[in-house]
Design an enzyme around this catalytic site. Sequence first.
Site, PDB file in Angstrom:
ATOM      1  N   ASP A   1       0.851  -1.194   0.000  1.00 10.47           N
ATOM      2  CA  ASP A   1       0.000   0.000   0.000  1.00 10.47           C
ATOM      3  C   ASP A   1       0.883   1.238   0.000  1.00 10.47           C
ATOM      4  OD1 ASP A   1      -2.362  -1.488   0.016  1.00 10.47           O
ATOM      5  OD2 ASP A   1      -2.385  -1.621   2.195  1.00 10.47           O
TER       6      ASP A   1
ATOM      7  N   GLN B   1      -7.591  -0.810  12.104  1.00 11.21           N
ATOM      8  CA  GLN B   1      -7.991  -2.215  12.147  1.00 11.21           C
ATOM      9  C   GLN B   1      -8.579  -2.535  13.519  1.00 11.21           C
ATOM     10  OE1 GLN B   1      -8.258  -3.988   9.630  1.00 11.21           O
ATOM     11  NE2 GLN B   1      -6.525  -3.866   8.214  1.00 11.21           N
TER      12      GLN B   1
ATOM     13  N   PHE C   1     -16.931  -4.516  -7.117  1.00  3.29           N
ATOM     14  CA  PHE C   1     -18.336  -4.385  -6.686  1.00  3.29           C
ATOM     15  C   PHE C   1     -19.064  -3.636  -7.797  1.00  3.29           C
ATOM     16  CE2 PHE C   1     -21.954  -2.502  -4.595  1.00  3.29           C
ATOM     17  CZ  PHE C   1     -22.299  -3.359  -3.574  1.00  3.29           C
TER      18      PHE C   1
ATOM     19  N   ARG D   1      -1.859  -7.823  13.674  1.00  3.62           N
ATOM     20  CA  ARG D   1      -1.033  -6.847  14.359  1.00  3.62           C
ATOM     21  C   ARG D   1      -0.033  -7.572  15.248  1.00  3.62           C
ATOM     22  NH1 ARG D   1      -1.938  -4.590  10.809  1.00  3.62           N
ATOM     23  NH2 ARG D   1      -2.996  -2.630  10.426  1.00  3.62           N
TER      24      ARG D   1
ATOM     25  N   LYS E   1     -11.233  -5.361  -4.744  1.00  5.15           N
ATOM     26  CA  LYS E   1     -12.566  -5.457  -4.110  1.00  5.15           C
ATOM     27  C   LYS E   1     -13.664  -5.039  -5.083  1.00  5.15           C
ATOM     28  CE  LYS E   1     -10.872  -4.883   0.605  1.00  5.15           C
ATOM     29  NZ  LYS E   1      -9.466  -4.601   0.363  1.00  5.15           N
TER      30      LYS E   1
ATOM     31  N   LYS F   1       0.299  -8.180  -2.347  1.00  3.59           N
ATOM     32  CA  LYS F   1      -1.069  -7.739  -2.571  1.00  3.59           C
ATOM     33  C   LYS F   1      -1.021  -6.312  -3.114  1.00  3.59           C
ATOM     34  CE  LYS F   1      -4.087  -6.370   0.711  1.00  3.59           C
ATOM     35  NZ  LYS F   1      -4.812  -5.194   0.200  1.00  3.59           N
TER      36      LYS F   1
ATOM     37  N   ASP G   1      -6.034  -6.922  -5.113  1.00  2.00           N
ATOM     38  CA  ASP G   1      -7.088  -6.639  -4.129  1.00  2.00           C
ATOM     39  C   ASP G   1      -7.818  -5.362  -4.526  1.00  2.00           C
ATOM     40  OD1 ASP G   1      -8.689  -6.762  -1.894  1.00  2.00           O
ATOM     41  OD2 ASP G   1      -7.189  -5.896  -0.554  1.00  2.00           O
TER      42      ASP G   1
HETATM   43  O1  C5P Z   1      -1.784  -2.203   6.869  1.00  2.00           O
HETATM   44  P1  C5P Z   1      -2.636  -3.413   7.184  1.00  2.00           P
HETATM   45  O2  C5P Z   1      -1.832  -4.565   7.755  1.00  2.00           O
HETATM   46  O3  C5P Z   1      -3.855  -3.061   8.000  1.00  2.00           O
HETATM   47  O4  C5P Z   1      -3.138  -3.903   5.762  1.00  2.00           O
HETATM   48  C1  C5P Z   1      -4.219  -4.740   5.599  1.00  2.00           C
HETATM   49  C2  C5P Z   1      -4.512  -4.815   4.146  1.00  2.00           C
HETATM   50  O5  C5P Z   1      -5.543  -5.757   3.947  1.00  2.00           O
HETATM   51  C3  C5P Z   1      -4.956  -3.508   3.513  1.00  2.00           C
HETATM   52  O6  C5P Z   1      -4.371  -3.432   2.223  1.00  2.00           O
HETATM   53  C4  C5P Z   1      -6.459  -3.652   3.398  1.00  2.00           C
HETATM   54  O7  C5P Z   1      -6.962  -3.039   2.236  1.00  2.00           O
HETATM   55  C5  C5P Z   1      -6.632  -5.156   3.280  1.00  2.00           C
HETATM   56  N1  C5P Z   1      -7.889  -5.712   3.741  1.00  2.00           N
HETATM   57  C6  C5P Z   1      -8.404  -5.547   5.005  1.00  2.00           C
HETATM   58  N2  C5P Z   1      -9.612  -6.094   5.346  1.00  2.00           N
HETATM   59  C7  C5P Z   1     -10.294  -6.789   4.454  1.00  2.00           C
HETATM   60  C8  C5P Z   1      -9.775  -6.968   3.172  1.00  2.00           C
HETATM   61  C9  C5P Z   1      -8.558  -6.433   2.846  1.00  2.00           C
HETATM   62  O8  C5P Z   1      -7.770  -4.925   5.849  1.00  2.00           O
HETATM   63  N3  C5P Z   1     -11.428  -7.356   4.824  1.00  2.00           N
END
Ligand code: C5P
Length: 237
Positions: free
Chosen positions: A20, A192, A74, A184, A72, A42, A70
């Site tokens: 990202d 999150q 829709f 995490r 998503k 990803k 990714d």
């Molecule tokens: O930075 P972090 O570890 O939170 O990254 C999580 C990644 O997973 C992000 O790119 C986010 O878009 C993706 N993601 C998510 N939840 C979902 C699907 C994808 O956090 N349900």
Amino acid sequence: MSSYQPKNIPADERLIFALDVPDIVSAHKLIEQLGDAVQFYKLGLELFLSGAYFELLHELKAQGKKIFADLKLFDVPATVAAAVRQLDKHQVDFCTVHGQDSMLKAAVDAAQHTRVLAVTALTSLDQGDLNDLGFQCDPASLVLSRAKRALQLGCAGVISSGLEAKALREQIDHQLLVICPGIRPVSNDDDQKRTVSVSEAFALGADYVVIGRPIRDAADPAIAAQEIQSQIKAIYP
Ligand code: C5P
């Protein structure tokens, strides 16, 4: 449901790094720093809108990396199907489609190479957010019902928080791939909400973990990724 048999996935592909970043320069810097520490990338919406998406995707493929697009998806089923056919041309390994039946079915029918993953409920959503959106159920029930439908429709797997992975394993055919973002390793002060650690995610039944910021924002991203790979190797020697 019988006890879970781990799938034959190379251990170093079980970590999916969420690249990202806003532009190709930052992407190249991270990819170079990470080297062999990451085998599965990803590529999400931020990169897509940078204009460098397919250039990076092809570079990573040429390096032998796996790709999870990714985006998503829709939209109406015909448009989702057309989008999946485009991703297929680029030898994408996984793509995401929101968990509505007609969209998932269109995506699965269109895909030749790409494996379709259903987004169950975003891991940034908690019960309060679902209530605000008008859902009459808790995140766990929503994830479970969407995952059951996704498998019936031919999806390879689902994106789910680690917290829901256990119920998925207990109640759904084990061929379903469970991919868990919201990991995490240490403390969490970002967006999150339904998080677990790497080892918890796999103990609960994840096949893959998706990790972005804890690697991207680490003082040394390669060391952060290698530490996670070591944890995974300890679980899947
Ligand atoms: O930075 P972090 O570890 O939170 O990254 C999580 C990644 O997973 C992000 O790119 C986010 O878009 C993706 N993601 C998510 N939840 C979902 C699907 C994808 O956090 N349900």
